[in-house]
Design a protein around this motif. Structure first.
Motif, PDB file in Angstrom:
ATOM      1  N   VAL A  46      44.488  30.056 -24.728  1.00  0.00           N
ATOM      2  CA  VAL A  46      43.335  30.815 -25.797  1.00  0.00           C
ATOM      3  C   VAL A  46      42.955  31.960 -25.065  1.00  0.00           C
ATOM      4  N   LYS A  47      42.194  32.343 -25.285  1.00  0.00           N
ATOM      5  CA  LYS A  47      42.318  33.808 -25.495  1.00  0.00           C
ATOM      6  C   LYS A  47      39.936  34.055 -25.475  1.00  0.00           C
ATOM      7  N   PHE A  48      39.742  34.590 -24.442  1.00  0.00           N
ATOM      8  CA  PHE A  48      37.913  34.878 -24.561  1.00  0.00           C
ATOM      9  C   PHE A  48      37.336  36.440 -24.342  1.00  0.00           C
ATOM     10  N   LYS A  49      36.695  36.817 -24.614  1.00  0.00           N
ATOM     11  CA  LYS A  49      36.203  38.040 -24.712  1.00  0.00           C
ATOM     12  C   LYS A  49      34.966  37.804 -24.413  1.00  0.00           C
ATOM     13  N   TYR A  50      34.607  38.984 -22.987  1.00  0.00           N
ATOM     14  CA  TYR A  50      33.763  39.237 -22.355  1.00  0.00           C
ATOM     15  C   TYR A  50      33.095  40.745 -22.716  1.00  0.00           C
ATOM     16  N   PRO A  51      31.852  40.540 -23.116  1.00  0.00           N
ATOM     17  CA  PRO A  51      31.344  42.599 -23.288  1.00  0.00           C
ATOM     18  C   PRO A  51      30.868  42.685 -21.916  1.00  0.00           C
ATOM     19  N   ARG A  52      31.552  44.470 -21.891  1.00  0.00           N
ATOM     20  CA  ARG A  52      31.610  44.711 -20.267  1.00  0.00           C
ATOM     21  C   ARG A  52      30.018  45.046 -20.133  1.00  0.00           C
ATOM     22  N   GLN A  53      29.486  45.128 -18.682  1.00  0.00           N
ATOM     23  CA  GLN A  53      28.185  45.575 -18.434  1.00  0.00           C
ATOM     24  C   GLN A  53      27.914  46.774 -18.016  1.00  0.00           C
ATOM     25  N   VAL A  54      26.985  47.122 -18.732  1.00  0.00           N
ATOM     26  CA  VAL A  54      26.736  48.475 -18.891  1.00  0.00           C
ATOM     27  C   VAL A  54      25.695  49.413 -17.554  1.00  0.00           C
ATOM     28  N   LYS A  55      25.984  50.048 -17.168  1.00  0.00           N
ATOM     29  CA  LYS A  55      25.169  50.666 -15.841  1.00  0.00           C
ATOM     30  C   LYS A  55      25.181  51.806 -15.922  1.00  0.00           C
ATOM     31  N   LYS A  56      23.581  52.366 -15.510  1.00  0.00           N
ATOM     32  CA  LYS A  56      23.115  53.797 -15.150  1.00  0.00           C
ATOM     33  C   LYS A  56      23.135  54.255 -13.846  1.00  0.00           C
ATOM     34  N   VAL A  57      24.093  54.543 -13.883  1.00  0.00           N
ATOM     35  CA  VAL A  57      23.995  55.926 -12.643  1.00  0.00           C
ATOM     36  C   VAL A  57      23.874  57.162 -12.293  1.00  0.00           C
ATOM     37  N   LYS A  58      23.232  57.697 -11.374  1.00  0.00           N
ATOM     38  CA  LYS A  58      23.014  58.881 -11.065  1.00  0.00           C
ATOM     39  C   LYS A  58      24.108  60.191 -11.048  1.00  0.00           C
ATOM     40  N   THR A  59      24.586  60.912 -11.775  1.00  0.00           N
ATOM     41  CA  THR A  59      25.903  61.692 -11.036  1.00  0.00           C
ATOM     42  C   THR A  59      25.538  62.498 -10.022  1.00  0.00           C
ATOM     43  N   ASP A  60      23.784  62.780  -9.520  1.00  0.00           N
ATOM     44  CA  ASP A  60      23.882  64.116  -9.068  1.00  0.00           C
ATOM     45  C   ASP A  60      22.556  63.554  -7.976  1.00  0.00           C
ATOM     46  N   GLY A  61      22.497  63.896  -6.983  1.00  0.00           N
ATOM     47  CA  GLY A  61      21.162  64.497  -5.870  1.00  0.00           C
ATOM     48  C   GLY A  61      20.363  64.944  -5.871  1.00  0.00           C
ATOM     49  N   GLY A  62      20.560  66.303  -6.748  1.00  0.00           N
ATOM     50  CA  GLY A  62      19.839  67.602  -6.902  1.00  0.00           C
ATOM     51  C   GLY A  62      19.126  66.529  -8.228  1.00  0.00           C
ATOM     52  N   SER A  63      19.526  66.379  -9.110  1.00  0.00           N
ATOM     53  CA  SER A  63      19.026  66.429 -10.596  1.00  0.00           C
ATOM     54  C   SER A  63      18.710  64.979 -10.902  1.00  0.00           C
ATOM     55  N   ASN A  64      18.594  64.652 -12.212  1.00  0.00           N
ATOM     56  CA  ASN A  64      17.889  63.548 -12.857  1.00  0.00           C
ATOM     57  C   ASN A  64      19.094  63.407 -13.959  1.00  0.00           C
ATOM     58  N   LYS A  65      20.515  63.538 -13.368  1.00  0.00           N
ATOM     59  CA  LYS A  65      21.433  62.937 -15.255  1.00  0.00           C
ATOM     60  C   LYS A  65      21.838  62.112 -14.336  1.00  0.00           C
ATOM     61  N   TYR A  66      21.869  61.228 -15.251  1.00  0.00           N
ATOM     62  CA  TYR A  66      22.106  59.892 -15.342  1.00  0.00           C
ATOM     63  C   TYR A  66      23.632  60.092 -16.570  1.00  0.00           C
ATOM     64  N   ARG A  67      24.442  59.071 -16.214  1.00  0.00           N
ATOM     65  CA  ARG A  67      26.101  58.750 -17.125  1.00  0.00           C
ATOM     66  C   ARG A  67      26.077  57.485 -16.810  1.00  0.00           C
ATOM     67  N   GLU A  68      26.563  56.880 -18.675  1.00  0.00           N
ATOM     68  CA  GLU A  68      26.679  55.675 -18.183  1.00  0.00           C
ATOM     69  C   GLU A  68      28.800  54.984 -18.049  1.00  0.00           C
ATOM     70  N   VAL A  69      28.294  54.114 -17.020  1.00  0.00           N
ATOM     71  CA  VAL A  69      29.643  53.093 -16.674  1.00  0.00           C
ATOM     72  C   VAL A  69      29.866  52.165 -17.036  1.00  0.00           C
ATOM     73  N   THR A  70      30.637  50.950 -17.254  1.00  0.00           N
ATOM     74  CA  THR A  70      31.097  50.268 -17.631  1.00  0.00           C
ATOM     75  C   THR A  70      31.297  49.141 -16.406  1.00  0.00           C
TER      76      THR A  70
END
Length: 127
Positions: A46-70
């Motif tokens: 049997v096969k099951f598909k699960y969507p990956r959870q998407v989170k926004k993570v801060k890329t740099d401590g000094g800037s307010n830039k975020y990137r999405e990771v799953t």
């Protein structure tokens, strides 16, 4: 005892022989293989598909830039824990990196050829 597996509709978790987990696009695909029963040509799966959870993570401590990771779905991790409990005594010896890559390549070939055949059949219906 295996509440997450029974919630998936698996009535006899002890019949599970092995499982595989792979990532396709933004989904994790879990495939569970059962022991081959007497008189069966192929073992059931049997096969099951699960969507990956998407989170926004801060890329740099000094800037307010975020990137999405799953990351893997939390419910899927609980299911994998139960599957590991069932299959831990049946672990196959570890594949070498070369063997794993070849195995993944063969699986990809099967998936692609199956999808091509499906698309060609759809095209034939349009004629």
């Amino acid at each position: 005892m295996f509440q997450h597996l029974t919630a998936l509709g698996i009535q006899q978790p002890k019949q599970i022989e092995r499982y595989s987990l792979r990532q396709e696009a933004h989904k994790d695909v879990l495939k569970i293989y059962f022991r081959k029963q007497k008189g069966e040509l192929f073992a059931k799966s049997v096969k099951f598909k699960y969507p990956r959870q998407v989170k926004k993570v801060k890329t740099d401590g000094g800037s307010n830039k975020y990137r999405e990771v799953t990351e893997i779905n939390r419910n899927l991790t609980l299911i994998i824990d139960e599957l590991n409990t069932i299959t831990k005594t049946k672990k196959l010896e570890k594949l070498s990196p070369k063997e794993k890559i070849l195995s993944d390549l063969r699986h990809l070939e099967k998936v692609v050829s199956s999808k091509i055949a499906e698309i060609e059949a759809d095209l034939e219906k349009l004629k």
